[in-house]
Design an enzyme around this catalytic site. Structure first.
Site, PDB file in Angstrom:
ATOM      1  N   CYS A   1       0.880  -1.182   0.000  1.00  0.00           N
ATOM      2  CA  CYS A   1       0.000   0.000   0.000  1.00  0.00           C
ATOM      3  C   CYS A   1       0.906   1.217   0.000  1.00  0.00           C
ATOM      4  O   CYS A   1       1.157   1.815   1.049  1.00  0.00           O
ATOM      5  CB  CYS A   1      -0.925  -0.016   1.208  1.00  0.00           C
ATOM      6  SG  CYS A   1      -1.804  -1.591   1.461  1.00  0.00           S
ATOM      7  N   ALA A   2       1.398   1.611  -1.149  1.00  0.00           N
ATOM      8  CA  ALA A   2       2.591   2.449  -1.234  1.00  0.00           C
ATOM      9  C   ALA A   2       2.376   3.943  -1.027  1.00  0.00           C
ATOM     10  O   ALA A   2       3.272   4.631  -0.548  1.00  0.00           O
ATOM     11  CB  ALA A   2       3.275   2.229  -2.587  1.00  0.00           C
ATOM     12  N   ALA A   3       1.223   4.492  -1.422  1.00  0.00           N
ATOM     13  CA  ALA A   3       1.054   5.948  -1.399  1.00  0.00           C
ATOM     14  C   ALA A   3       1.205   6.481   0.030  1.00  0.00           C
ATOM     15  O   ALA A   3       0.800   5.821   0.986  1.00  0.00           O
ATOM     16  CB  ALA A   3      -0.319   6.318  -1.958  1.00  0.00           C
TER      17      ALA A   3
ATOM     18  N   CYS B   1      -0.652   3.810  11.293  1.00  0.00           N
ATOM     19  CA  CYS B   1      -0.541   5.052  12.068  1.00  0.00           C
ATOM     20  C   CYS B   1      -1.772   5.176  12.959  1.00  0.00           C
ATOM     21  O   CYS B   1      -2.383   6.227  13.067  1.00  0.00           O
ATOM     22  CB  CYS B   1      -0.371   6.273  11.163  1.00  0.00           C
ATOM     23  SG  CYS B   1      -1.653   6.473   9.908  1.00  0.00           S
TER      24      CYS B   1
ATOM     25  N   GLY C   1       4.381   7.310  -0.863  1.00  0.00           N
ATOM     26  CA  GLY C   1       5.669   6.951  -1.431  1.00  0.00           C
ATOM     27  C   GLY C   1       6.881   7.146  -0.540  1.00  0.00           C
ATOM     28  O   GLY C   1       7.988   6.761  -0.925  1.00  0.00           O
TER      29      GLY C   1
ATOM     30  N   LYS D   1       7.731   5.639   2.286  1.00  0.00           N
ATOM     31  CA  LYS D   1       8.300   4.353   2.685  1.00  0.00           C
ATOM     32  C   LYS D   1       8.903   3.634   1.484  1.00  0.00           C
ATOM     33  O   LYS D   1       9.923   2.946   1.609  1.00  0.00           O
ATOM     34  CB  LYS D   1       7.230   3.489   3.360  1.00  0.00           C
ATOM     35  CG  LYS D   1       6.692   4.089   4.656  1.00  0.00           C
ATOM     36  CD  LYS D   1       5.625   3.197   5.269  1.00  0.00           C
ATOM     37  CE  LYS D   1       4.996   3.841   6.497  1.00  0.00           C
ATOM     38  NZ  LYS D   1       4.166   5.030   6.119  1.00  0.00           N
TER      39      LYS D   1
ATOM     40  N   ASP E   1       1.461  -1.562   4.942  1.00  0.00           N
ATOM     41  CA  ASP E   1       1.046  -0.378   5.700  1.00  0.00           C
ATOM     42  C   ASP E   1      -0.331   0.033   5.174  1.00  0.00           C
ATOM     43  O   ASP E   1      -0.460   1.003   4.434  1.00  0.00           O
ATOM     44  CB  ASP E   1       2.069   0.749   5.514  1.00  0.00           C
ATOM     45  CG  ASP E   1       1.776   1.944   6.413  1.00  0.00           C
ATOM     46  OD1 ASP E   1       1.905   1.807   7.636  1.00  0.00           O
ATOM     47  OD2 ASP E   1       1.409   3.011   5.891  1.00  0.00           O
TER      48      ASP E   1
END
Length: 462
Positions: free
Chosen positions: A234-236, A356, A238, A240, A305
């Site tokens: 779940c990259a956005a 988070c 970016g 991480k 994430d």
């Protein structure tokens, strides 16, 4: 001016009920999402004060073409923020009314018998002490530079370097143009909380990444060796992903996924600026990625994430309602599906799960549930023993997890768990537990419409 226009659009979307703050910010297409999130959050926090100022100064009556949302953003930055930094006619317009706005602000303080801007806010809108003490963290992008060169650059800009921190108290005491090297992470610099580096040359050129310390933990703890094949599920936006690329030294391969096209565009902008290569960024729901596809046969490390409540973010809007029990259950169900799906990749050796969020339902409960589904195939790893804040003791081994909070670690609220493949008793993807098989392939995000299958429909269970 793009920042103010984007902030005004987010405010308008909130007023129309088009979504929550976080989703509207990430879907805005604006490159610097954290900067935008902070500006909108602060404008919302001061909204009652801004409305009185606009009314008292008759700004909207004098400037009939000025949208109310844009007026709030501009006046916030003029009187309470860093000062209006845009160019063009809007800057000239708001400065033309500066004297009237400042006079109205002074009259408001006299009426309320206060001297500080913060005292104009209702108690529930005031910034908590823990929020104000979180420093500005700056990750050095080792794809483009090194820590020593960045330190020298800031020294030439008039900053004083105080060396490596030895305690959180040192970070808390930072003020003015002073900075430290973080006591835990080797490529993280620490500045006073109000330091604004969005216009700094090192940031605009991608040599530094403005990233909270807790957000740096997932890639740091995943720690893939150079040359590894890695998935960022779940990259956005970016940050991480770019951190993973720096750890890999741009060697190996990263497969990064996000389902939303605007968030993918934002991520692509960040990765390009950071000099990331060897990353395949796809607009795709990670739950639809086939673990048996030969292109992923060498994936040994995965970072998960997923979407969460965001309850650990110190920039959350004051007074924003906590997620309902139903919402937390829906999020946790989605998180379990993503984590279980990630564990089904056949060559996986190590995985980091992070959120988070402060809620046990999204953190320890998700990890415990998935580990129970997988039996003895994976185990929690006790990592980073010097980290002061551990997981809630709700199941044996939960103390292996990490937690972060403004009060205890001077960061945003965060949760991190590290899972590793057990050499003995590992389940092959073809023999997944029944509960895992049932979860894999269900909906994309909590609350979204079910995906249509050829034979039958499946719904997201909330």
């Amino acid at each position: 001016m793009a920042l103010y226009s984007a902030a005004a659009s987010v405010l308008a979307g909130l007023e129309r009920g088009e979504g929550g703050l976080k989703s509207l910010v990430y879907n805005s297409g604006f490159a610097h999402v954290r900067q935008l999130y902070a500006l909108v959050s602060e404008t919302l926090r001061y909204a009652p004060v801004l409305e009185k100022l606009l009314d008292g100064a008759s700004l909207l009556q004098a400037e009939k073409k000025l949208p109310p949302q844009l007026a709030k953003v501009l006046v916030y930055d003029l009187l309470f923020g860093k000062g209006v930094k845009c160019g063009g006619r809007w800057k000239a317009l708001v400065r033309r009314h500066r004297a009237r706005l400042e006079a109205e602000l002074a009259r408001m303080k006299v009426r309320l018998k206060v001297s500080r801007n913060e005292d104009l806010l209702a108690p529930e809108q005031a910034v908590s002490p823990t929020a104000t003490q979180v420093p500005r963290y700056v990750r050095v992008n080792t794809l483009k530079t090194c820590v020593d060169d960045v330190i020298d650059f800031f020294k030439r800009q008039g900053y004083s370097y105080l060396g490596k921190a030895v305690s959180l108290e040192e970070l808390k005491a930072l003020s003015g143009k002073k900075f430290l090297l973080d006591l835990h992470l080797p490529e993280l610099l620490v500045f006073p909380s109000q330091t604004d580096l969005h216009d700094n040359l090192l940031y605009t050129s991608g040599h530094i990444i403005l990233q909270d310390k807790a957000s740096c933990l997932p890639a740091f703890l995943l720690d893939p060796a150079a040359g590894s094949h890695v998935i960022d599920a779940c990259a956005a936006p970016g940050n991480k992903t770019s951190h993973l690329a720096a750890i890999l030294k741009n060697k190996g391969q990263i497969f990064a996924f996000d389902v939303d096209p605007k968030r993918v565009a934002t991520t692509n902008t960040l990765l390009t600026r950071a000099g990331v290569t060897g990353c395949q960024l796809a607009q795709q729901d990670f739950l639809t990625v086939d673990p048996r596809d030969p292109k992923y046969s060498r994936v040994t490390h995965i970072l998960v994430d997923p979407s969460c409540s965001g309850s650990g973010m110190v920039t959350r809007v004051p007074g924003e309602e906590a997620p309902s029990a139903e919402r937390l259950q829906a999020l946790a169900g989605f998180q379990r599906r993503v984590l279980s799906h990630a564990l089904s990749f056949p060559a996986l050796q190590r995985l980091v799960y992070s959120t988070c969020s402060l809620h046990q339902e999204e953190n320890e409960d998700v990890v415990q549930s998935v580990l129970q589904d997988w039996g003895s195939a994976f185990r929690l790893v006790t990592t980073f023993p010097s980290w002061p804040c551990r997981g809630l003791a709700v199941f044996p081994g939960a103390e292996s997890c990490l937690r972060a909070s403004p009060a205890e670690t001077l960061t945003h609220g965060f949760f991190v768990a590290v899972l590793e493949l057990c050499r003995e008793g590992a389940a092959a993807p073809s023999s997944l537990p029944a509960a895992v098989k049932e979860n894999l392939g269900e909906g994309t995000e909590p609350g979204l419409a079910p995906r249509k299958r050829k034979k039958k429909k499946q719904r997201v269970k909330e």
